[in-house]
Design an enzyme around this catalytic site. Structure first.
Site, PDB file in Angstrom:
ATOM      1  CG  PHE A  72      24.231 -40.946  27.925  1.00  0.00           C
ATOM      2  CD1 PHE A  72      25.465 -41.217  28.234  1.00  0.00           C
ATOM      3  CD2 PHE A  72      24.082 -40.809  26.461  1.00  0.00           C
ATOM      4  CE1 PHE A  72      26.552 -41.679  27.400  1.00  0.00           C
ATOM      5  CE2 PHE A  72      24.861 -41.046  25.453  1.00  0.00           C
ATOM      6  CZ  PHE A  72      26.284 -41.258  25.914  1.00  0.00           C
TER       7      PHE A  72
ATOM      8  CB  CYS B  47      25.101 -48.243  35.108  1.00  0.00           C
ATOM      9  SG  CYS B  47      23.636 -48.452  34.377  1.00  0.00           S
TER      10      CYS B  47
HETATM   11  N1  LIG Z   1      19.460 -48.809  34.465  1.00  0.00           N
HETATM   12  C1  LIG Z   1      19.920 -47.641  34.039  1.00  0.00           C
HETATM   13  O1  LIG Z   1      20.072 -46.520  34.501  1.00  0.00           O
HETATM   14  C2  LIG Z   1      20.612 -47.968  32.650  1.00  0.00           C
HETATM   15  C3  LIG Z   1      21.158 -46.441  32.136  1.00  0.00           C
HETATM   16  C4  LIG Z   1      21.876 -46.544  30.789  1.00  0.00           C
HETATM   17  C5  LIG Z   1      22.112 -47.825  30.268  1.00  0.00           C
HETATM   18  N2  LIG Z   1      21.804 -49.003  30.960  1.00  0.00           N
HETATM   19  C6  LIG Z   1      21.963 -50.271  30.135  1.00  0.00           C
HETATM   20  O2  LIG Z   1      20.592 -50.520  29.580  1.00  0.00           O
HETATM   21  C7  LIG Z   1      20.723 -52.200  29.475  1.00  0.00           C
HETATM   22  C8  LIG Z   1      19.161 -52.546  30.242  1.00  0.00           C
HETATM   23  O3  LIG Z   1      19.377 -52.181  31.711  1.00  0.00           O
HETATM   24  P1  LIG Z   1      18.091 -51.950  32.533  1.00  0.00           P
HETATM   25  O4  LIG Z   1      18.466 -51.350  33.745  1.00  0.00           O
HETATM   26  O5  LIG Z   1      17.048 -51.554  31.892  1.00  0.00           O
HETATM   27  O6  LIG Z   1      17.878 -53.675  32.718  1.00  0.00           O
HETATM   28  P2  LIG Z   1      16.940 -54.373  33.518  1.00  0.00           P
HETATM   29  O7  LIG Z   1      17.372 -55.427  34.103  1.00  0.00           O
HETATM   30  O8  LIG Z   1      15.993 -53.392  34.504  1.00  0.00           O
HETATM   31  O9  LIG Z   1      15.878 -54.791  32.261  1.00  0.00           O
HETATM   32  C9  LIG Z   1      16.036 -55.650  31.300  1.00  0.00           C
HETATM   33  C10 LIG Z   1      14.897 -56.410  30.783  1.00  0.00           C
HETATM   34  O10 LIG Z   1      15.100 -57.385  29.852  1.00  0.00           O
HETATM   35  C11 LIG Z   1      14.268 -58.477  29.640  1.00  0.00           C
HETATM   36  N3  LIG Z   1      15.098 -59.360  28.921  1.00  0.00           N
HETATM   37  C12 LIG Z   1      15.971 -60.356  29.218  1.00  0.00           C
HETATM   38  N4  LIG Z   1      16.272 -61.175  28.006  1.00  0.00           N
HETATM   39  C13 LIG Z   1      15.373 -61.109  27.245  1.00  0.00           C
HETATM   40  C14 LIG Z   1      14.936 -61.283  25.922  1.00  0.00           C
HETATM   41  N5  LIG Z   1      15.767 -62.658  25.357  1.00  0.00           N
HETATM   42  N6  LIG Z   1      13.857 -60.790  25.396  1.00  0.00           N
HETATM   43  C15 LIG Z   1      13.158 -59.947  25.788  1.00  0.00           C
HETATM   44  N7  LIG Z   1      13.297 -59.358  27.065  1.00  0.00           N
HETATM   45  C16 LIG Z   1      14.355 -59.734  27.566  1.00  0.00           C
HETATM   46  C17 LIG Z   1      14.178 -58.784  31.255  1.00  0.00           C
HETATM   47  O11 LIG Z   1      13.299 -59.577  31.795  1.00  0.00           O
HETATM   48  C18 LIG Z   1      14.267 -57.448  31.919  1.00  0.00           C
HETATM   49  O12 LIG Z   1      12.912 -56.926  31.867  1.00  0.00           O
HETATM   50  C19 LIG Z   1      21.614 -52.719  30.420  1.00  0.00           C
HETATM   51  O13 LIG Z   1      22.720 -52.941  29.181  1.00  0.00           O
HETATM   52  C20 LIG Z   1      22.280 -51.368  31.103  1.00  0.00           C
HETATM   53  O14 LIG Z   1      23.684 -51.454  31.365  1.00  0.00           O
HETATM   54  C21 LIG Z   1      21.103 -48.981  32.045  1.00  0.00           C
END
Ligand SMILES: NC(=O)c1ccc[n+]([C@@H]2O[C@H](COP(=O)([O-])OP(=O)(O)OC[C@H]3O[C@@H](n4cnc5c(N)ncnc54)[C@H](O)[C@@H]3O)[C@@H](O)[C@H]2O)c1
Length: 440
Positions: free
Chosen positions: A150, A261
């Site tokens: 969150f 998100c």
């Molecule tokens: N950003 C936010 O504020 C937030 C808040 C709560 C939940 N979320 C959720 O969390 C999740 C991640 O969001 P984020 O913003 O951190 O995404 P992001 O795009 O910033 O990071 C994702 C990372 O995963 C890596 N990745 C992709 N495939 C991979 C693999 N096979 N092995 C290893 N690494 C791999 C990518 O290179 C990237 O660095 C999403 O589901 C999002 O909805 C995000």
């Protein structure tokens, strides 16, 4: 505890770092070699206040490591977190390709007694499907827990370190106890650790985001109506916010929500409902209102210039989808930039941290200004799209002098319309009565 974090983006890097900070040994894994190389050098690839210091501190202490090789990190882990992106497909559904790739990579590497913790936001039923796939691939039952995140970009460290609540979905109580131990250092003010079923935990994340998005679209719709009815949304906000059933949070009118998100999570829930023959009318309206809201500022600018924007210079302050982050995913500023460029305007942009990300999209089609006042040179109007703190107490006299015309379209109601008019600016906010706020 030995922890592996798969996916080192906004969520994975913050979570991994905070878990290292509380004494765990954490290895962050990412397929992006350039990102891992930078992290190993202490160069943090995203902007998140306070994160650099924590990464450096815990790396130096040997508790935080970075690698591209899951095989180096997974076999010794007690918990393997998955925090890869789950972006939107064209039809609105969540794209789980990355998640399934991770699951297939993990299967042959998982040690006995490991817990796979899914932090990515995933459609209801995904955790159970992951558990079934891992069982099939490994020939033994693997504990899978849902642990939705969150945190808010811009204050992610604080949110992670002092969460309002921690939610975990588990199938076995023992798994919940391990995760409770892991989170205890962050729950010292007695905020709750809530355990529930896998599906309820997954659904909790979507419902939270959809309700917050609903509040934003609701107040934006009311703000637009205020303008037509000569009411002032700021007064209305005060009038409703003191009602304890309503409150003030997330009821700020603006130019629509963006980020990685809310937009995708609202659409993913609409899609999930449709697959179960349920028409989510409210959520569809929330999305539609938000998409329209992203055009409100442009329409005002166009009307001010009688539709003639070609060759005009427009400045924009604030490009990230909200302050204190460099994240521009689905940012309202991008919609405004596209419309201005299409209309033939020259666009000068400033943002405290996200200029490099914006440059990757627009290249030399924009003028990028490191300093906020530089963006105003020759500008016939300024649009404020993200309410960075440094835009609040500004040098109005310098602004007035620098701009070709002192015209401000304030997409976040940062300034007081009466004061702006007294300073000689033509000023327009969101949801303010035409008599008080219209650009004249
Ligand atoms: N950003 C936010 O504020 C937030 C808040 C709560 C939940 N979320 C959720 O969390 C999740 C991640 O969001 P984020 O913003 O951190 O995404 P992001 O795009 O910033 O990071 C994702 C990372 O995963 C890596 N990745 C992709 N495939 C991979 C693999 N096979 N092995 C290893 N690494 C791999 C990518 O290179 C990237 O660095 C999403 O589901 C999002 O909805 C995000």
């Amino acid at each position: 505890m030995n922890i592996t974090m798969i996916g080192t983006g906004y969520v994975g890097l913050v979570t991994g770092t905070c878990l290292a900070e509380s004494g765990n040994d954490v290895t962050c894994v990412d397929i992006d070699q350039a990102k891992i190389d930078r992290l190993r050098k202490g160069d943090i690839p995203i902007y998140e206040p306070g994160l650099t210091e924590l990464v450096l501190y815990n790396t130096k202490a040997g508790r935080l490591k970075f690698t591209t090789k899951a095989a180096e990190a997974v076999p010794g882990a007690k918990c393997v977190f998955i925090a890869v992106g789950t972006p939107q497909r064209e039809d609105g559904s969540a794209n789980l390709d990355g998640l399934w790739k991770v699951v297939d990579t993990l299967a042959p590497l998982l040690p006995e007694g490991v817990i796979v913790v899914i932090k990515s936001t995933v459609p209801v039923g995904t955790n159970r499907a992951v558990a079934q796939r891992l069982h099939r691939m490994t020939g033994r039952p693997i504990d899978v827990a849902s642990n939705p995140e969150f945190l808010k970009e811009g204050c992610a460290i604080d949110d992670f370190a002092k969460p309002d609540r921690v939610v975990v979905g588990v199938e076995r109580q023992e798994v919940g106890e391990v995760l409770h131990d892991l989170y205890k250092p962050f729950l010292r003010t007695e905020n709750p650790f809530l355990t529930m079923g896998l599906e309820s935990a997954e659904m909790t994340k979507y419902v939270a985001n959809c309700l917050l998005a609903t509040k934003i679209s609701f107040i934006n719709e009311m703000a637009n109506l205020c303008e037509r009815l000569h009411a002032d949304i700021n007064d209305v906000r005060r009038g409703i916010g003191h009602d304890q059933r309503i409150g003030f949070a997330f009821l700020f009118p603006g130019v629509g929500y963006g980020g990685s998100c809310f937009p995708k999570d609202v659409r993913a829930l609409v899609d999930a409902a449709a697959h179960h023959n349920l028409d989510t009318k409210i959520l569809k309206a929330v999305d539609e209102v938000n998409n329209n809201q992203k055009h409100v500022l442009f329409e005002k600018i166009r009307a001010h210039f009688d539709g003639r924007l070609a060759q005009r210079t427009i400045a924009i302050w604030g490009l990230s989808f909200k302050p204190r982050t460099d994240d521009i995913r689905e940012a309202p500023a991008l919609v405004l930039i596209d419309s201005l460029l299409d209309a033939g305007a020259t666009v000068r942009v400033h943002d405290p941290v996200s200029l490099p990300n914006v440059r990757q999209i627009y290249g030399d089609r924009l003028t990028y200004c490191e300093k906020q006042y530089d963006a105003l040179e020759g500008a016939e109007a300024l649009a404020i799209v993200t309410e960075w703190n440094e835009f609040r107490n500004v040098n109005f006299e310098l602004m007035h002098r620098t701009m070709k015309q002192p015209v401000i379209f304030d997409g976040r109601n940062v300034y007081d319309p009466v004061r702006m008019r007294a300073q000689g600016f033509a000023y327009s906010g969101v949801g303010l009565p035409v008599a008080k706020a219209a650009v004249s």
